[in-house]
Write a protein that holds these residues in place. Structure first.
Motif, PDB file in Angstrom:
ATOM      1  N   UNK A  47       0.637  -1.245  -0.212  1.00 11.68           N
ATOM      2  CA  UNK A  47      -0.084   0.111  -0.095  1.00 11.68           C
ATOM      3  C   UNK A  47       0.939   1.077   0.043  1.00 11.68           C
ATOM      4  N   UNK A  48       0.340   2.285  -0.632  1.00 11.72           N
ATOM      5  CA  UNK A  48       1.193   3.535  -0.776  1.00 11.72           C
ATOM      6  C   UNK A  48       0.333   4.498   0.242  1.00 11.72           C
ATOM      7  N   UNK A  49       1.207   5.261   0.852  1.00  9.53           N
ATOM      8  CA  UNK A  49       0.659   6.500   1.675  1.00  9.53           C
ATOM      9  C   UNK A  49       0.918   7.683   1.181  1.00  9.53           C
ATOM     10  N   UNK A  50      -0.182   8.510   1.192  1.00 10.16           N
ATOM     11  CA  UNK A  50       0.186   9.941   0.634  1.00 10.16           C
ATOM     12  C   UNK A  50      -0.514  10.841   1.781  1.00 10.16           C
ATOM     13  N   UNK A  51       0.605  11.616   2.456  1.00  8.01           N
ATOM     14  CA  UNK A  51      -0.133  12.538   3.456  1.00  8.01           C
ATOM     15  C   UNK A  51      -0.341  14.053   2.814  1.00  8.01           C
ATOM     16  N   UNK A  52      -1.531  14.277   2.812  1.00  9.97           N
ATOM     17  CA  UNK A  52      -2.006  15.648   2.453  1.00  9.97           C
ATOM     18  C   UNK A  52      -2.195  16.497   3.669  1.00  9.97           C
ATOM     19  N   UNK A  53      -2.146  17.875   3.204  1.00 12.05           N
ATOM     20  CA  UNK A  53      -2.413  18.802   4.170  1.00 12.05           C
ATOM     21  C   UNK A  53      -3.803  19.448   3.652  1.00 12.05           C
ATOM     22  N   UNK A  54      -4.768  19.645   4.781  1.00 12.68           N
ATOM     23  CA  UNK A  54      -6.132  20.355   4.312  1.00 12.68           C
ATOM     24  C   UNK A  54      -6.325  21.539   5.469  1.00 12.68           C
ATOM     25  N   UNK A  55      -7.118  22.130   4.893  1.00 10.99           N
ATOM     26  CA  UNK A  55      -7.361  23.257   5.776  1.00 10.99           C
ATOM     27  C   UNK A  55      -8.708  22.829   6.499  1.00 10.99           C
ATOM     28  N   UNK A  56      -9.256  24.080   7.229  1.00 12.69           N
ATOM     29  CA  UNK A  56     -10.198  23.859   8.145  1.00 12.69           C
ATOM     30  C   UNK A  56     -11.693  23.733   7.243  1.00 12.69           C
ATOM     31  N   UNK A  57     -11.738  23.535   6.085  1.00 10.47           N
ATOM     32  CA  UNK A  57     -12.903  23.297   5.252  1.00 10.47           C
ATOM     33  C   UNK A  57     -12.542  21.933   4.674  1.00 10.47           C
ATOM     34  N   UNK A  58     -11.532  21.259   5.031  1.00 13.68           N
ATOM     35  CA  UNK A  58     -11.263  19.991   4.604  1.00 13.68           C
ATOM     36  C   UNK A  58     -10.871  19.905   2.966  1.00 13.68           C
ATOM     37  N   UNK A  59     -10.256  21.121   2.773  1.00 17.92           N
ATOM     38  CA  UNK A  59      -9.882  21.512   1.257  1.00 17.92           C
ATOM     39  C   UNK A  59      -8.484  20.906   1.202  1.00 17.92           C
ATOM     40  N   UNK A  60      -8.133  20.101   0.198  1.00 22.45           N
ATOM     41  CA  UNK A  60      -6.716  19.766   0.036  1.00 22.45           C
ATOM     42  C   UNK A  60      -5.948  20.983  -0.281  1.00 22.45           C
ATOM     43  N   UNK A  61      -4.870  21.154   0.359  1.00 21.40           N
ATOM     44  CA  UNK A  61      -4.100  22.158   0.052  1.00 21.40           C
ATOM     45  C   UNK A  61      -2.682  21.891  -0.302  1.00 21.40           C
ATOM     46  N   UNK A  62      -2.281  20.588  -0.451  1.00 21.34           N
ATOM     47  CA  UNK A  62      -1.189  20.109  -1.205  1.00 21.34           C
ATOM     48  C   UNK A  62      -0.415  19.001  -0.122  1.00 21.34           C
ATOM     49  N   UNK A  63       0.450  18.568  -0.589  1.00 18.43           N
ATOM     50  CA  UNK A  63       1.363  17.319   0.147  1.00 18.43           C
ATOM     51  C   UNK A  63       1.867  17.957   1.266  1.00 18.43           C
ATOM     52  N   UNK A  64       2.016  17.232   1.894  1.00 21.42           N
ATOM     53  CA  UNK A  64       2.643  17.537   3.418  1.00 21.42           C
ATOM     54  C   UNK A  64       4.337  17.425   3.143  1.00 21.42           C
ATOM     55  N   UNK A  65       5.063  18.514   3.557  1.00 27.40           N
ATOM     56  CA  UNK A  65       6.507  18.525   3.357  1.00 27.40           C
ATOM     57  C   UNK A  65       7.090  18.043   1.963  1.00 27.40           C
TER      58      UNK A  65
END
Lengths: 420, 606
Positions: free
Chosen positions: B205-223
């Motif tokens: 399995x692959x794991x992508x860590x994404x960052x999201x804002x308060x509205x649960x919008x994806x705002x890009x990859x973590x680091x």
């Protein structure tokens, strides 16, 4: 003093420096809190950091104006200023704009002005004039009543705006009255003890508190056992505090309505009802708590940058500081406030005239109350009441009012030898 | 200004105020120190606030037959996932309408998900339809906390070899608790090679860590994706199965209970593994899986039961070649040894009937006609061979020979749930009869493959392969190569030797050839192909006897070894032998010429 030419020659450099430093720190953190994407303009007037730039600039101009004005203006027009601020408070109730269920604002173009902030300046002026100019040899209850009335009038008007937080700040003038002998040490002590025990009762089981009080009383009583009068007083004090603790507990459990309890419970139990009343506090603590020792770095605060905290550039600006600059940042900010306040106490005490000293202590009281309550509420030490962190939070009225207060005092300080 | 000044009287109060300022500062700093430096919980809260861990599920490895024909592949489907901690105040009714569930179902599922974790994704609805998926994609912003997880589902090109493939299902609690790789809702091979090759097939399995804002919008990859891992697709399996043979065998076994196992003797590769009745592997995929599974479980014919690996039968007469080989190796008999068969074997109160056949018999004709008398005599002599201090010792030696053929023990193939079968131990008889209470006559039925002996069809086929090889076998297996590189499956390259001389095997192989040419299985001769075999009719106290046949062909250079068991079908020569001969013909000649036999077999039902 003879040298009247330079405005800045006699001004206290420490306070001036701290003022500039703290408004600067404030702006940087407002920028971070509001910053959304790369390419944001520093002077973007639609963004709050752009507006704050204007507020800081105009506040500086106002400060310069105050330094130019002759000190007699303040002593002569103190009551006029007070009356004007009272009129503004009345006017805002009639013609004001409602923001967040609080009718406390005048809208001027894109900027909003909050008369209640300026009312603090008015109260300081009136108190200084009243206490400083009257031939009060011995403080009578009549004097006390009039002094309280000066504070109470704007406080009631602000309460009518449904702005509980700002209303509470008017209580901070008690410190001024205390310094001037209008309020006694014991009164202040019991007031503090009552507040302390109130919060403690809500947090800890009442019997643990009473038990702790008993142990403290017994130990103190044993040490001081020779002084019978003290032991007797201590016993009475113990009984009274125990009764108070039980009363508070009973009142909280049985008298208060559920919605009254909600805000207090948020404080006490931290993360109860995270989506509702507790959301702000929980998010605030997450932001500050995740900052660690040195913080996540400027514009790197995840909670700040992804807007998890409401009101972040205003009442919760300390979250940005705590998250992005960590405990180091918190330490610096609290250190700056403490140094500023202690320096102001020194300055206030070197005044010859009561008027100047009262303006000094008014500045101290307002600054201190805002500082203690604002930071206290972001970390869950006091209930969340929406008041800004002075000099740091976004908001023109708050900055302006404090600048007026601070620089009026600094101006008076430069003329302390001329005043009596 | 007034000259009156009261400073002195209350001047000391500045100390109280200064102390208050300092005290508050210290209290705030202590609290901040606790919050920011000491207490780690807010750091974890912060991460769960803005980080989304998105699992990329790799596609499961494909499964091919021995000629590269695709048998098992994947089809995309969509699971609706929920992170309970992020579900705000949503329009529950609209949401339920979209999914076609009622509000109480919604609430109970939310509760269940929240119980698992508030911050981790749980499965809300599995395998939503394409229409629901499209509708959801449009309205996703209205339902924060919900997202769609693309997954793959098994698809089968042919409804065959179900038991060999096994099936894939959700990992159960015991798996999840013991293996951190699996999370609730993850799939795992439950049986067959899906199970035994799980780690190869599943990939990583692959794991992508994404960052999201308060509205649960994806705002890009973590680091910048520094902590992301790529999904590694599962490796393909190249099986040893021959699709055409498998299809043909399943066709022949229709309406019968039993199994067929065919092995390539030179490699141990399983060409066909059939357990009948079977079912469409597609039944255990998708939303209907649970329902279908229950149906199959309640079926009285036990289609889920893999007879080829798990059914144990006494081997009956197909065991005689083994018994003869042991006697030859032990020098009890020679190929030319002759015994009279009076139609019954009698010794010390034991009597075993034999069928009528030419008389007297030697080794070859005894196999050819499946003579019980000859078998019993040589078994008795093997056990009573001089030189052993006790029957326990001599029987243990005999038993070791039997085990060397892979009987009575797990073969260690790559198939899941292979049963060991059983060959009675000396201890077993000691417990029943006492250490001195049993003799060769007591256990005489072992000599003809009856009694305290149970073998699986897989073991029978493997035993046949050992005879075909004249004395050795490779552990049977169903996967010959793993992955794109076609890397050979080397774990089955080891030879298992049978401690019997190959010249004895030659003798027995010839006798088995005679079985087909002019013996009990002469009805199953294949035109143009020399087959060696042995019939068996397994006594079944519960009902009709089981029809059993083992065979290999071509007799002198075997390319296929096979075992056929048809339960309750009667004589081995009647059903099992024709099926084996048709299978061998199909495999070696591709075309079956004996249509009438094929039809007779396919239409029979037991």
């Amino acid at each position: 003093m003879t040298n009247r030419s330079g405005i800045f020659d006699n001004i206290d450099k420490t306070v001036l420096f701290l003022f500039l430093l703290m408004t600067g720190i404030g702006w940087v953190n407002i920028f971070s809190a509001e910053y959304s994407a790369p390419g944001g303009q520093i002077l973007d007037l639609s963004a709050s950091y752009g507006k704050q730039m204007i507020w800081i600039g105009t506040a500086m101009l106002a400060a310069a104006a105050i330094l130019i004005i002759d000190v007699r203006f303040f002593t002569n027009f103190a009551w006029v200023i007070y009356v004007l601020t009272i009129l503004a408070l009345v006017a805002v109730l009639i013609w004001g704009t409602e923001i967040n269920a609080t009718k406390a604002w005048f809208r001027v173009g894109g900027l909003a002005i909050q008369p209640s902030e300026f009312a603090k300046y008015g109260v300081a002026m009136a108190l200084a004039s009243f206490i400083g100019s009257k031939r009060i040899r011995k403080t009578t209850n009549m004097h006390r009543a009039r002094a309280f009335l000066i504070i109470l009038l704007p406080a009631v008007l602000v309460l009518l705006q449904k702005d509980v937080g700002t209303t509470l700040v008017f209580a901070s003038f008690v410190l001024v009255l205390f310094r001037e002998g209008f309020v006694g040490r014991l009164t202040l002590f019991f007031l503090g003890l009552a507040i302390f025990l109130f919060i403690l009762t809500l947090m800890v089981n009442e019997f643990i508190i009473i038990g702790s009080l008993a142990i403290i009383s017994i130990i103190t009583g044993t040490i001081m056992r020779k002084k019978h009068a003290f032991v007797a007083q201590l016993t009475i004090l113990f009984l009274l505090t125990s009764a108070y603790v039980l009363t508070v507990d009973y009142a909280f459990e049985n008298v208060l309505q559920s919605h009254h309890k909600a805000r207090i419970e948020v404080l006490v139990y931290g993360d109860a009802d995270l989506q509702g009343a507790g959301y702000n506090l929980h998010q605030s603590k997450i932001a500050i708590g995740s900052g660690g020792l040195t913080g996540k770095g400027f514009l790197q605060g995840t909670q700040t940058q992804f807007n998890f905290i409401p009101e972040q550039s205003t009442d919760f600006i300390f979250c940005t500081i705590g998250e992005e600059w960590g405990f180091a940042g918190s330490f610096v900010v609290i250190g700056l406030f403490s140094v500023l306040l202690l320096r102001l106490i020194t300055l206030a005490e070197r005044q010859k005239s009561t008027f100047s000293r009262i303006i000094g202590y008014s500045t101290i009281s307002v600054l201190f109350t805002h500082f203690a309550i604002n930071i206290g509420m972001t970390i869950g030490l006091v209930p969340v009441i929406g008041i800004p962190l002075p000099l740091i939070s976004y908001g023109g009225s708050s900055l302006w009012a404090l600048t007026l207060l601070l620089f009026t005092f600094l101006k008076l300080d430069t003329r302390r030898m001329d005043m009596n | 200004m007034q000259r009156y000044n009261k400073t002195d009287q209350y001047a000391s109060r500045k100390n109280v105020i200064a102390a208050l300022v300092a005290g508050v500062g210290i209290v705030l700093l202590i609290r901040l120190f606790m919050l920011q430096v000491i207490d780690p919980s807010y750091k974890a809260f912060a991460r769960s606030n803005y980080l989304r861990h998105i699992t990329d599920y790799p596609s499961r490895g494909l499964i091919y037959d021995r000629h590269g024909e695709l048998l098992v592949y994947n089809e995309a489907h969509y699971d609706l996932m929920v992170i309970p901690g992020q579900v705000g105040d949503i329009d529950t009714v609209a949401f339920c309408n979209m999914l076609g569930i009622d509000v109480s179902t919604f609430e109970s599922r939310m509760l269940q998900a929240a119980r698992h974790s508030r911050f981790r994704a749980s499965l809300f609805e599995k395998q939503i339809s394409k229409n629901t998926f499209a509708a959801f994609q449009e309205k996703m912003f209205r339902f924060p906390g919900f997202f769609v997880q693309p997954r793959t589902m098994r698809k089968y090109n042919y409804p065959v070899a179900t038991h060999t493939f096994g099936y894939v299902g959700e990992a159960g609690p015991s798996v999840i608790n013991n293996d951190p790789y699996y999370r609730p809702g993850d799939f795992i091979g439950i049986s067959g090679i899906e199970r035994s090759y799980e780690e190869v097939l599943r990939g990583k399995k692959g794991l992508r860590i994404r960052t999201v804002d308060v509205f649960n919008r994806d705002v890009g990859p973590f680091y910048e994706g520094r902590y992301d891992t790529l999904a590694v697709p599962g490796q393909d399996l190249y099986t040893t199965l021959d699709l055409q043979l498998q299809l043909y065998g399943e066709h022949l076994m229709k309406n019968k209970r039993g199994s067929i196992v065919a092995i390539e003797p030179a490699t141990g590769e399983i060409l066909t593994l059939i357990s009948s009745p079977s079912f469409d592997p597609g039944l255990l995929v998708g939303r209907q899986r649970t329902q279908n599974y229950r149906m199959l479980q309640n079926d009285t014919l036990k289609p889920l039961f893999n007879r080829a690996l798990m059914a144990q039968y006494p081997p009956g007469s197909v065991f005689k070649p083994i018994s003869f080989l042991i006697a030859l190796q032990e020098g009890i008999i020679q190929p030319h040894t002759i015994y009279q068969c009076p139609g019954v074997y009698q010794s010390r109160g034991v009597s075993i009937r034999c069928r009528s056949h030419p008389n007297p018999v030697n080794v070859s004709s005894a196999i050819q006609h499946s003579c019980n008398t000859f078998s019993s005599i040589i078994f008795q002599q093997t056990i009573n061979k001089p030189g052993f201090s006790s029957i326990q010792e001599s029987f243990s030696r005999w038993r070791a020979y039997v085990q060397s053929f892979g009987l009575g023990q797990q073969l260690g193939s790559d198939l899941s749930y292979e049963l060991p079968g059983m060959i009675a131990t000396p201890d077993y008889y000691d417990r029943i009869y006492g250490p001195r209470g049993w003799r060769s006559q007591t256990i005489i039925s072992l000599g003809i493959g009856q009694g305290e002996m149970g073998v699986t069809p897989l073991q029978l086929a493997n035993m046949t392969a050992a005879i075909a090889n004249r004395g050795y076998y490779y552990t049977p297996h169903v996967v010959r190569a793993i992955g794109e590189t076609g890397e050979l499956n080397n774990q089955f390259a080891l030879v298992n030797d049978v401690p019997i001389h190959s010249m004895h095997f030659e003798t027995i192989a010839n006798a088995m050839h005679a079985v087909v040419n002019n013996g009990t299985a002469r009805g199953s001769r294949i035109p143009g192909i020399s087959m060696a075999g042995k019939t068996g009719t397994v006594q079944n106290p519960q009902g009709e006897n089981h029809s059993v046949f083992i065979a290999f062909a071509p007799a002198d250079d075997p390319r296929i070894a096979i075992s056929v068991v048809v339960e309750n079908a009667g004589y081995g020569s009647e059903w099992a032998a024709p099926i084996a001969s048709l299978m061998i013909e199909k495999y070696l000649a591709s075309e079956v010429t004996r249509r009438w036999l094929e039809n007779r077999v396919a239409n029979a039902s037991f």
